[in-house]
Design a protein around this motif. Structure first.
Motif, PDB file in Angstrom:
ATOM      1  N   LYS A 188      64.900  20.381 181.203  1.00  0.00           N
ATOM      2  CA  LYS A 188      64.738  20.220 180.161  1.00  0.00           C
ATOM      3  C   LYS A 188      63.180  19.091 180.904  1.00  0.00           C
ATOM      4  CE  LYS A 188      66.104  21.858 176.593  1.00  0.00           C
ATOM      5  NZ  LYS A 188      66.903  23.318 176.813  1.00  0.00           N
ATOM      6  N   ILE A 189      61.898  18.948 180.451  1.00  0.00           N
ATOM      7  CA  ILE A 189      61.744  17.956 181.186  1.00  0.00           C
ATOM      8  C   ILE A 189      61.347  16.706 179.877  1.00  0.00           C
ATOM      9  CG2 ILE A 189      60.073  19.622 183.148  1.00  0.00           C
ATOM     10  CD1 ILE A 189      57.878  19.546 180.801  1.00  0.00           C
ATOM     11  N   GLY A 190      60.566  15.436 180.294  1.00  0.00           N
ATOM     12  CA  GLY A 190      60.316  14.600 179.632  1.00  0.00           C
ATOM     13  C   GLY A 190      59.085  14.649 179.421  1.00  0.00           C
ATOM     14  N   ILE A 191      59.059  14.058 177.843  1.00  0.00           N
ATOM     15  CA  ILE A 191      56.691  13.941 177.444  1.00  0.00           C
ATOM     16  C   ILE A 191      56.426  13.200 178.506  1.00  0.00           C
ATOM     17  CG2 ILE A 191      57.783  11.664 176.269  1.00  0.00           C
ATOM     18  CD1 ILE A 191      55.651  14.652 174.751  1.00  0.00           C
ATOM     19  N   GLU A 192      57.603  12.767 179.474  1.00  0.00           N
ATOM     20  CA  GLU A 192      56.052  11.805 180.585  1.00  0.00           C
ATOM     21  C   GLU A 192      55.481  13.160 180.773  1.00  0.00           C
ATOM     22  OE1 GLU A 192      58.772  11.520 179.932  1.00  0.00           O
ATOM     23  OE2 GLU A 192      60.095  11.126 181.677  1.00  0.00           O
ATOM     24  N   ASP A 193      56.390  14.258 181.705  1.00  0.00           N
ATOM     25  CA  ASP A 193      56.235  14.975 182.809  1.00  0.00           C
ATOM     26  C   ASP A 193      55.107  15.796 181.571  1.00  0.00           C
ATOM     27  OD1 ASP A 193      58.210  14.598 184.351  1.00  0.00           O
ATOM     28  OD2 ASP A 193      59.451  15.375 183.577  1.00  0.00           O
ATOM     29  N   PHE A 194      55.293  16.457 180.408  1.00  0.00           N
ATOM     30  CA  PHE A 194      54.240  16.641 179.335  1.00  0.00           C
ATOM     31  C   PHE A 194      52.702  16.602 180.061  1.00  0.00           C
ATOM     32  CE2 PHE A 194      51.903  18.227 175.614  1.00  0.00           C
ATOM     33  CZ  PHE A 194      51.782  19.303 176.199  1.00  0.00           C
ATOM     34  N   ALA A 195      52.844  14.963 179.150  1.00  0.00           N
ATOM     35  CA  ALA A 195      51.691  14.255 179.843  1.00  0.00           C
ATOM     36  C   ALA A 195      50.892  14.390 180.640  1.00  0.00           C
ATOM     37  CB  ALA A 195      51.894  13.143 178.885  1.00  0.00           C
ATOM     38  N   LYS A 196      51.780  14.735 182.079  1.00  0.00           N
ATOM     39  CA  LYS A 196      50.907  14.886 182.925  1.00  0.00           C
ATOM     40  C   LYS A 196      49.255  16.032 182.642  1.00  0.00           C
ATOM     41  CE  LYS A 196      54.656  13.291 186.130  1.00  0.00           C
ATOM     42  NZ  LYS A 196      55.355  13.119 186.798  1.00  0.00           N
ATOM     43  N   VAL A 197      49.772  16.662 182.616  1.00  0.00           N
ATOM     44  CA  VAL A 197      49.441  18.135 181.929  1.00  0.00           C
ATOM     45  C   VAL A 197      47.909  17.652 181.115  1.00  0.00           C
ATOM     46  CG1 VAL A 197      48.821  20.509 181.327  1.00  0.00           C
ATOM     47  CG2 VAL A 197      50.843  19.144 182.708  1.00  0.00           C
ATOM     48  N   GLU A 198      46.920  17.796 181.885  1.00  0.00           N
ATOM     49  CA  GLU A 198      45.858  17.316 180.721  1.00  0.00           C
ATOM     50  C   GLU A 198      45.034  18.613 180.191  1.00  0.00           C
ATOM     51  OE1 GLU A 198      42.751  14.596 182.197  1.00  0.00           O
ATOM     52  OE2 GLU A 198      41.259  15.164 180.366  1.00  0.00           O
ATOM     53  N   MET A 199      45.316  18.988 178.903  1.00  0.00           N
ATOM     54  CA  MET A 199      44.476  19.964 178.187  1.00  0.00           C
ATOM     55  C   MET A 199      43.465  19.298 177.527  1.00  0.00           C
ATOM     56  SD  MET A 199      47.363  23.150 178.087  1.00  0.00           S
ATOM     57  CE  MET A 199      48.736  21.874 177.647  1.00  0.00           C
ATOM     58  N   ARG A 200      42.956  20.929 177.672  1.00  0.00           N
ATOM     59  CA  ARG A 200      41.611  20.738 176.530  1.00  0.00           C
ATOM     60  C   ARG A 200      40.679  22.032 175.750  1.00  0.00           C
ATOM     61  NH1 ARG A 200      40.876  14.897 176.134  1.00  0.00           N
ATOM     62  NH2 ARG A 200      40.905  14.058 177.825  1.00  0.00           N
ATOM     63  N   VAL A 201      39.931  21.549 175.503  1.00  0.00           N
ATOM     64  CA  VAL A 201      39.592  22.806 174.134  1.00  0.00           C
ATOM     65  C   VAL A 201      37.864  22.888 175.083  1.00  0.00           C
ATOM     66  CG1 VAL A 201      38.207  23.113 172.267  1.00  0.00           C
ATOM     67  CG2 VAL A 201      40.425  22.247 171.780  1.00  0.00           C
ATOM     68  N   GLY A 202      37.822  24.241 175.314  1.00  0.00           N
ATOM     69  CA  GLY A 202      36.887  24.772 176.506  1.00  0.00           C
ATOM     70  C   GLY A 202      35.635  25.645 175.526  1.00  0.00           C
ATOM     71  N   GLN A 203      34.646  26.311 176.014  1.00  0.00           N
ATOM     72  CA  GLN A 203      33.806  27.071 175.306  1.00  0.00           C
ATOM     73  C   GLN A 203      33.129  27.699 176.999  1.00  0.00           C
ATOM     74  OE1 GLN A 203      30.759  26.165 172.923  1.00  0.00           O
ATOM     75  NE2 GLN A 203      31.269  27.765 171.186  1.00  0.00           N
ATOM     76  N   ILE A 204      33.572  28.870 176.692  1.00  0.00           N
ATOM     77  CA  ILE A 204      33.053  29.636 177.433  1.00  0.00           C
ATOM     78  C   ILE A 204      31.538  30.075 177.205  1.00  0.00           C
ATOM     79  CG2 ILE A 204      33.252  31.901 178.727  1.00  0.00           C
ATOM     80  CD1 ILE A 204      35.785  32.129 177.972  1.00  0.00           C
ATOM     81  N   LYS A 205      30.628  29.769 178.807  1.00  0.00           N
ATOM     82  CA  LYS A 205      29.509  29.983 178.762  1.00  0.00           C
ATOM     83  C   LYS A 205      28.570  31.192 179.408  1.00  0.00           C
ATOM     84  CE  LYS A 205      28.486  25.914 176.529  1.00  0.00           C
ATOM     85  NZ  LYS A 205      28.408  26.180 175.175  1.00  0.00           N
ATOM     86  N   THR A 206      29.734  31.321 180.168  1.00  0.00           N
ATOM     87  CA  THR A 206      29.251  32.461 181.122  1.00  0.00           C
ATOM     88  C   THR A 206      30.732  33.349 181.372  1.00  0.00           C
ATOM     89  OG1 THR A 206      29.181  31.412 183.201  1.00  0.00           O
ATOM     90  CG2 THR A 206      26.993  31.231 182.193  1.00  0.00           C
ATOM     91  N   ALA A 207      30.641  34.559 181.524  1.00  0.00           N
ATOM     92  CA  ALA A 207      31.273  35.132 181.601  1.00  0.00           C
ATOM     93  C   ALA A 207      31.073  36.571 183.848  1.00  0.00           C
ATOM     94  CB  ALA A 207      32.167  35.985 181.085  1.00  0.00           C
ATOM     95  N   GLU A 208      31.576  36.794 184.433  1.00  0.00           N
ATOM     96  CA  GLU A 208      31.303  37.730 185.294  1.00  0.00           C
ATOM     97  C   GLU A 208      32.753  38.427 186.105  1.00  0.00           C
ATOM     98  OE1 GLU A 208      29.043  36.901 188.837  1.00  0.00           O
ATOM     99  OE2 GLU A 208      28.029  34.714 187.844  1.00  0.00           O
TER     100      GLU A 208
END
Ligand code: MSP
Length: 661
Positions: A553-573
């Motif tokens: 198990k990890i603590g919430i402080e460990d999880f908080a180290k991962v910064e996840m955000r909503v992104g929008q794909i602009k190009t893909a190849e």
């Protein structure tokens, strides 16, 4: 008992200005496989490897690192040695060209050549390639025709070797020993080079300091190839080679780019000194990455440690020997590596071993059963196994590793099929059924024993596990292959402990782990400039700690180290040469990022444009197949093949850049 016949084989003597990648590892693995095989055929084998430590390249690298050359090469040689030890391919003799005994051998060889009238003093001006350590036939300002790197104009006093005097003796030798150069294509290449005429060769340098001195002729030092080739002889007694009995070498195994040095210069030096010539020079092809030779200068190298850490050394050995036809070039791909691991090792050999042991455990009290009357289908399998021995040994003798493994795996497939048709699990408890089951299980275990013996040179670690699982005495390496035959498995032998053998691995995750270890390794400082910390991992190696156990198990402080955000794909190849990867640009609110994602087989690039995804934005940038990736797209891994399914936001139109918590 008569003495065992001696067998001496060599890897190239590797340069110390870099660390081993899987191209070098390939040569060493091949030699190690031959070494193990020859031992099983009753030979007293010596495998020589080592490091080539002189020359202007080392002079410059040491200067750059701010250390004396001797210190630089000592650390690099220790790295090479440590890696071979770790991978279990260390050989029997490790020769450094800075060893004193080697210097004596080089000086002695020179004296023999000179005393016999094949050395004279002169001057030379020419274009020199410091990477290949050779004068090349180009004009000032032009690049090396072999490696494409800049050449330098060098004028110096030196001693010449009368190579021109050896055109006829060499051609006669090749004619008398048609197998001297292998494979055929390389032989033809060398023949036409020698037929075109040989020019005398400068074998000492005065423009270089870091080399073995020519006695009484200082400041002359030996040309690195005169020096390095002689290492094969210094490893086994040098001037006293007759005492060890390991000269001449049976085979020098080299990459195709250094065939000329081995098949022309080296035999000429030996002829001039009146010494016996090696019996064979075998040049293998290159490992390619995206169709280019894997090499440090091209920046496309793959290191062995991450592969070994994730899949094990046997997986790397199996893949390299099975996928590449020996002598030809072969493409390296993580994808094919994991594919082979899962299909041939986990589902093939691993599965056969574990189900055989489980059935014997269940039905025969953990002891090899006693077979009753054999039926035609048992005899068909036995005949195939018996025939495989001769076929496989013949392939090994010709260094046809890929074909040898194909034969063995066809036997494994036949045994799987035999089990499916005979289905011992559905037999009942009548005497007849019990006897039939015992016969089937004995037959299967006997095939497994033979497969283990035949595969041992390629898969030393895992065959040792299967061997002890089958309750067999000693190590499979001590099996005499010449005595191997059908029917030797003794009924009543208790099975040994079962050990993990090729656990199935999820492809995408395995590749991710290997690539990220590779990326980590590339960030490591060179071992020569790195501060000395005894526990620090070797450069080029992986620093990743073992993955935490799933239940940890990890603590919430460990999880908080991962910064996840909503992104929008602009190009893909798509990325050329990487069929799994897509190159995306993604708007994460504050900036547009380039991110590579391993989803190309499941998502059409055009359909991704505009899609909102979850992005890990604070991951350190890294390169995937040479393309910079700055972040990671989050996806579920579904099913045994790990099909990626992108995490998304179907219910609501979320704002770009919103943080996931
Ligand atoms: N020091 C010389 C050899 C002197 S032998 C008396 C030298 N050293 S090296 O470090 O450059 O090693 C070259 C060898 O490494 C090749 O001949 C080959 O065996 C192996 N390989 C290096 N890159 C390779 C690939 N990409 N693919 C396969 N083998 C490769 O040359």
């Amino acid at each position: 008992m008569p003495d065992k016949p001696k067998y001496h084989l060599t890897t190239p003597i590797y340069y110390t200005n870099g660390l081993p990648h899987i191209g070098h590892t390939y040569s060493t693995i091949v030699c190690d496989t031959i070494r193990r095989y020859k031992r099983m055929r009753g030979y007293d084998v010596v495998m020589t490897t080592g490091t080539d430590e002189h020359g202007v390249n080392v002079e410059r690298s040491a200067k750059k690192a701010g250390v004396p050359e001797s210190e630089f090469v000592a650390k690099m040689a220790a790295e090479w040695r440590a890696l071979w030890d770790e991978l279990g391919v260390q050989g029997d003799e490790f020769i450094r060209t800075t060893d004193l005994k080697h210097a004596h051998t080089v000086q002695w060889l020179f004296k023999q050549c000179r005393d016999n009238g094949f050395v004279y003093p002169g001057h030379y001006t020419g274009q020199y390639c410091i990477y290949d350590n050779a004068y090349v036939d180009v004009k000032p300002g032009e690049n090396c025709p072999d490696c494409g790197r800049p050449t330098e104009t060098v004028t110096e006093a030196n001693f010449y070797f009368k190579l021109s005097a050896f055109q006829k003796p060499l051609l006669d030798w090749y004619a008398k020993h048609p197998d001297f150069i292998q494979p055929e294509a390389r032989r033809n290449e060398v023949l036409s080079f020698v037929e075109g005429g040989l020019r005398d060769l400068s074998i000492t340098r005065t423009s270089i300091r870091w080399g073995i001195p020519v006695p009484g002729e200082e400041p002359h030092v030996f040309y690195v190839w005169f020096d390095a080739l002689t290492a094969y002889l210094s490893a086994v007694g040098g001037p006293q080679y007759e005492k060890t009995g390991f000269w001449p070498a049976d085979v020098h195994l080299v990459g195709k780019e250094i065939i000329r040095f081995h098949a022309v210069y080296w035999p000429a030096f030996l002829m001039a000194a009146g010494l016996p010539l090696p019996k064979q020079i075998w040049a293998h092809g290159w490992l390619l990455m995206d169709s280019a030779k894997m090499s440090k200068s091209l920046g496309n190298v793959v290191r062995p440690r991450p592969i070994v850490h994730v899949l094990g050394m046997d997986a790397l050995r199996y893949y390299l020997l099975r996928e590449t036809v020996f002598g030809q070039d072969g493409n390296f791909s993580y994808d094919a590596l994991v594919q082979r691991y899962n299909s041939d090792l986990a589902n093939g050999l691993g599965n056969l071993a574990s189900r055989t042991a489980a059935m014997i455990e269940k039905n025969s009290g953990g002891k090899i059963p006693k077979p009753a009357a054999f039926q035609p289908q048992d005899i068909t399998l036995a005949t195939k196994a018996q025939a495989a021995i001769g076929e496989v040994l013949e392939q090994y003798d010709n260094l046809g590793f890929s074909l040898a493994l194909e034969q063995i795996w066809s036997l494994i497939a036949a045994t799987d099929k035999y089990l499916t048709t005979e289905h011992p699990w559905s037999l009942g408890e009548s005497d007849a059924d019990q006897q039939r089951r015992a016969t089937i299980l004995w037959t299967t275990a006997e095939v497994l024993r033979m497969v283990t013996a035949l595969t041992h040179p390629v898969l030393p670690e895992s065959t040792a596990k299967v061997w002890s699982l089958l309750g067999q005495p000693g190590q499979p390496g001590s099996i005499a292959l010449d005595d191997l035959s059908w029917g030797q498995l003794a009924p009543g032998t208790p099975l040994g402990k079962s050990q993990a053998l090729f656990p199935r691995i999820e492809k995408v995750e395995a590749i991710e782990r290997m690539e990220s270890m590779e990326n980590e390794a590339q960030k490591q400082p060179s071992p020569v400039t790195a501060p000395a910390t005894p526990s620090a991992p070797a450069a080029g190696g992986a620093t990743i700690a073992a993955a935490p156990a799933a239940a940890e198990k990890i603590g919430i402080e460990d999880f908080a180290k991962v910064e996840m955000r909503v992104g929008q794909i602009k190009t893909a190849e798509r990325i050329v040469g990487a069929d799994k990867l897509l190159k995306l640009t993604v708007d994460i609110g504050t900036e547009i990022r380039q991110i590579c994602a391993g989803i190309a087989q499941f998502y059409e690039p055009e359909k991704l444009i505009g899609r909102k995804v979850a992005v890990v934005v604070n991951l350190a940038p890294r390169k995937l197949r040479g393309v910079e990736s700055n972040g990671m797209i989050v996806a579920a891994s579904v099913g045994p093949e790990g099909r990626p399914v992108l995490a998304g936001f179907p219910d609501e139109d979320v704002e770009i850049g919103a943080r996931l918590k």
